[in-house]
Design an enzyme around this catalytic site. Structure first.
Site, short mmCIF file in Angstrom:
data_model
loop_
_atom_site.label_atom_id
_atom_site.label_comp_id
_atom_site.label_asym_id
_atom_site.label_seq_id
_atom_site.Cartn_x
_atom_site.Cartn_y
_atom_site.Cartn_z
N TRP A 159 37.05 38.27 31.10
CA TRP A 159 37.40 37.26 32.20
C TRP A 159 37.87 35.81 31.76
CZ3 TRP A 159 38.61 39.50 36.39
CH2 TRP A 159 37.93 40.51 36.84
N ASP A 198 33.47 28.89 34.65
CA ASP A 198 33.39 30.16 35.61
C ASP A 198 31.91 30.60 35.50
OD1 ASP A 198 33.40 32.59 36.95
OD2 ASP A 198 35.10 33.21 35.64
N LYS A 205 28.56 38.81 42.58
CA LYS A 205 27.77 39.53 41.19
C LYS A 205 26.38 38.87 41.49
CE LYS A 205 31.61 40.86 39.14
NZ LYS A 205 32.55 39.76 38.57
#
Ligand code: PLP
Length: 363
Positions: free
Chosen positions: A103, A173, A197
């Protein structure tokens, strides 16, 4: 099907009481008698939902008054682009990125059209099995910002310390570990986390941004991509994802009232991760955890078996016994156990026992 045994990497499991309330709210909200799916985003009811979601997040995380809380759309991926549009474009500075996994590697390419970028550490050469030590980061004191991902969801790596230099804006993030444990929010200038998530259903992204930082953006931005427009509109610049925000609010209530806050949540998450890691570590000839021990995540445990045929057999057998979502991310394959907040200690312990038994039979 047993919804309690969902170890999906994302969208992840949600707490059973929240799912029941969400189901009832689709038929009719207790407060209005109308379906949540037909509620105006300009209604007093929705203003109260937004206000409570923000209040609960502030209380759970200790968000200081210097920071705004926003509910946006576009997921983590829009934030990869929106951050540099607002804070790199026209700054005349260089934006720094830690690349520690799948990511975080997605973020720098989105920044390059906006200005100069620099990767200050790159874990890809070693297969992204560990996170950098503070002394490995060569950071410059005049960067536009430093960006990193606090929990690498795919590889299962989680920072246990906060990187960065004082005076350099810090952007993070936290899509896969916000609300999993307390965090030093005041240390950051901007945090983003999509909901799917750990916070709620997909469709909403929480952004926590300091007022001072938000004012640094150039004037040239389309309003929808300018954090200041969302601050001014209090997250109703355009039609927001009403249902997703409602469910996120229910999750924050559940964390506060039923879990008892983030210290309690973190202790539970540690116990879950220890149960699963314990089962894997006990059989090292069969199970190989992707992450080095010092960088292991409490949220995601990525691991391999000796060969892909046995991995496929494990997935089949697990599904038959009611354990779901154990496929590794398509970018690295293998297997992954995700232990988001809604996964209970009972579920994690049941999976750990099952893994011990499976490894004993095949290893
Ligand atoms: C899943 C994930 C993303 C991707 O987010 P989208 O909402 O699908 O754009 C970004 N960052 C992290 C850390 C993730 O786990």
């Amino acid at each position: 099907m047993n919804n309690a045994l969902n170890f999906s990497g994302g969208p992840g499991a949600l707490p059973a009481p929240v799912l029941r309330q969400a189901r009832d709210a689709i038929a009719a909200l207790p407060e209005t008698g109308l379906s949540v799916l037909g509620m105006s985003h300009r209604s007093d009811w929705f203003r109260a939902v937004l206000d409570e979601a923000e209040r609960n997040l502030r209380e759970l995380l200790g968000i200081p008054d210097t920071h705004h809380v926003l509910f946006l759309q576009g997921g983590g991926s829009l934030q990869f682009a929106m951050v540099p549009m607002n804070f790199l474009r026209g700054s005349g500075r260089c934006a720094e990125y830690i690349v520690s996994g799948h990511w975080s590697a997605k973020a720098p390419p989105e920044a390059r059209p906006e200005g100069e970028t620099r990767i200050v550490w790159d874990g890809r050469a070693d297969g992204c099995r560990r996170l950098p030590r503070p002394d490995e980061l060569r950071l410059s004191p005049d960067a536009a910002y430093l960006h990193y991902v606090s929990n690498e969801t795919v590889e299962g790596l989680e920072f246990s310390t906060v990187p960065g230099l004082p005076g350099v804006p810090l952007v993070c993030d936290m899509s896969s570990n916000l609300l999993a444990a307390p965090a030093a929010i005041g240390r950051y200038d901007l945090i983003y986390a999509h909901a799917q998530k750990n916070l709620g259903p997909s469709g909403v992204t929480v952004v926590i941004v300091s007022d001072e930082f938000s004012r640094r953006a150039p004037e040239s931005l389309p309003a929808i991509l300018d954090y200041r427009a969302h601050i001014a509109a209090r997250s109703i610049y355009n039609t927001p994802p009403v249902f997703a925000i409602y469910v996120l609010m229910l999750v924050t209530r559940w964390l506060r009232d039923e879990i008892g806050g983030l210290e309690a949540m973190a202790a539970m998450n540690r116990a879950k991760a220890e149960a699963v890691h314990g089962a894997l570590d006990a059989n090292p000839g069969f199970y190989r955890v992707h992450a080095e021990p010092a960088s292991r995540s409490a949220m995601n445990v990525a691991f391999r078996l000796p060969d892909t045929a046995t991995e496929a057999r494990l997935l089949d057998a697990a599904r038959r016994d009611g354990f779901h979502g154990l496929e590794g991310h398509r970018s690295i394959g293998g297997l992954r156990v995700s232990l988001y907040n809604a996964v209970t200690l009972e579920a994690a312990s049941a999976l750990a026992a099952w893994l011990t038994e499976f490894g004993g039979r095949h290893g």
